[in-house]
Write a protein that holds these residues in place. Structure first.
Motif, short mmCIF file in Angstrom:
data_model
loop_
_atom_site.label_atom_id
_atom_site.label_comp_id
_atom_site.label_asym_id
_atom_site.label_seq_id
_atom_site.Cartn_x
_atom_site.Cartn_y
_atom_site.Cartn_z
N THR A 90 -7.22 -5.25 11.04
CA THR A 90 -6.92 -4.82 12.40
C THR A 90 -7.35 -5.87 13.42
O THR A 90 -6.62 -6.18 14.36
CB THR A 90 -7.64 -3.49 12.71
OG1 THR A 90 -7.19 -2.49 11.79
CG2 THR A 90 -7.35 -3.02 14.13
N LYS A 111 -0.17 -0.75 7.52
CA LYS A 111 -1.41 -0.54 6.76
C LYS A 111 -2.60 -0.37 7.70
O LYS A 111 -3.51 0.42 7.43
CB LYS A 111 -1.65 -1.72 5.82
CG LYS A 111 -2.76 -1.46 4.82
CD LYS A 111 -2.82 -2.56 3.79
CE LYS A 111 -3.77 -2.18 2.65
NZ LYS A 111 -3.30 -1.03 1.86
N ALA A 112 -2.57 -1.10 8.82
CA ALA A 112 -3.67 -1.02 9.78
C ALA A 112 -3.53 0.17 10.73
O ALA A 112 -4.41 0.41 11.56
CB ALA A 112 -3.74 -2.32 10.59
N GLU A 154 -5.85 -7.15 3.08
CA GLU A 154 -5.26 -5.86 2.68
C GLU A 154 -6.32 -4.85 2.28
O GLU A 154 -6.14 -3.65 2.46
CB GLU A 154 -4.28 -6.10 1.52
CG GLU A 154 -3.02 -6.85 1.94
CD GLU A 154 -2.12 -7.17 0.76
OE1 GLU A 154 -0.91 -7.40 0.99
OE2 GLU A 154 -2.61 -7.21 -0.39
N VAL A 169 -9.45 -2.90 6.10
CA VAL A 169 -8.63 -2.50 7.25
C VAL A 169 -9.26 -2.92 8.58
O VAL A 169 -8.55 -3.28 9.52
CB VAL A 169 -8.37 -0.98 7.23
CG1 VAL A 169 -7.65 -0.54 8.50
CG2 VAL A 169 -7.54 -0.60 6.01
N THR A 170 -10.58 -2.91 8.65
CA THR A 170 -11.25 -3.32 9.88
C THR A 170 -10.96 -4.79 10.19
O THR A 170 -10.60 -5.15 11.32
CB THR A 170 -12.78 -3.11 9.77
OG1 THR A 170 -13.04 -1.73 9.53
CG2 THR A 170 -13.47 -3.54 11.06
#
Length: 304
Positions: free
Chosen positions: A88, A46-47, A81, A84-85
């Motif tokens: 990550t 996802k990342a 979820e 994303v930042t």
């Protein structure tokens, strides 16, 4: 004989090829093979970090198990979820450049992560079995080697350390305002802001409120007694809960021991329950629900 030799050569070549394939497995392949890292793999995808972790590296991956992610509050997982930042940043905090096997890890080693903040390694080997932790997360299955690094399975999800000392963390949390006032009054701010590492058993405001009437006011007026009590809450060295064992007697900065007890409801230090832990740049805060009183002062503070 020529046929036998040919068969042997083919078998040997197949073996070498299989070994070569095994050696070519990246840390991503190792995570897939473990079978306990499905959540981590899904989040890495996802990342958009899969191709990076399949790169040359090398990488040391502290990989939370599926059970570790399942133990997180559901709302926190949803937040990760959806952002994303942030996701990550959290995932990169689990990856260090270079290959560090368990035998390379040393107590209080600070390992730079790809996210920037350092990962504190602690090794507790006072009794069997030896416990290795990364930011307090126990390493439950170490040394899964890959062509581009190594994977250590850990039992908790790590989060980037707040940018501050144990004092900074306490100052930034309103539930520790009484403790912060006491530490300042005793002149211990500079000491606890030092290199450390320290373990601070940190009573909450509610813990201080449980003291008999007049005791806190009396301590705040008597710097010697206050310092005696506060330094009884501090250990030299970083002790995460994974490294605390039932029956441990640990010497405080004040000079007297505190006793660790493991009960069904959780770990205790003397008669205080350990409610949570927070890492800082110079140690760890263990949040407790009761103020610790040195045995030599117990009668004086309780009955006078």
């Amino acid at each position: 004989m020529k046929f036998v030799a040919a068969v042997f050569c083919l078998a040997f070549a197949a073996s070498v090829h299989a070994t070569s394939i095994a050696r070519a497995k990246t840390v991503v392949n190792v995570l897939q093979d473990l079978g306990t890292e499905n959540t981590l793999i899904a989040l890495v995808q996802k990342a958009g970090l899969v191709s990076a972790l399949e790169g040359k590296g090398p990488f040391t991956v502290f990989a939370p198990s599926d059970a570790a992610f399942a133990a997180l509050p559901k709302e926190l997982v949803k937040t990760l979820e959806a952002n994303v930042t942030l996701l990550t940043e959290v995932l990169e905090f689990h990856v260090a450049p270079g290959t560090a096997l368990s035998t390379d890890l040393k107590n209080n080693l600070l390992v730079p992560s790809l996210a920037g903040p350092k990962i504190r390694i602690n090794i507790y080997d006072t009794s069997e079995p030896t416990v290795i932790t990364a930011e307090g997360a126990p390493v439950i299955s170490p040394d899964h080697t890959a062509s581009n690094g190594v994977v250590h399975v850990i039992g908790q999800v790590m989060f980037p350390v707040p940018m501050g000392t144990v004092v900074d963390i306490a100052v930034g949390d309103k539930d520790f305002s009484t403790l912060v006032t006491a530490v300042s009054k005793a002149g211990l701010v500079a000491t606890l802001s030092g290199e450390g590492p320290f373990t601070v058993f940190a009573p909450t405001n509610a813990a201080f409120a449980k003291l008999p009437a007049g005791v806190l006011d009396g301590l705040l007026k008597n710097v010697t007694a206050l310092t005696n009590v506060l330094t009884y809450h501090v250990l030299p060295g970083a002790y995460y809960q994974a490294g605390l064992r039932n029956g441990d007697m640990l010497k405080t900065v004040q000079g007297m021991d505190v006793t660790i007890m493991s009960k069904a409801g959780g770990d205790m230090v003397n008669d205080a329950k350990i409610e949570a832990q927070v890492s800082g740049t110079n140690g760890v805060i263990q949040v407790i629900d009761t103020v610790l009183i040195p045995p030599s002062m117990h009668y004086e503070l309780t009955y006078n």
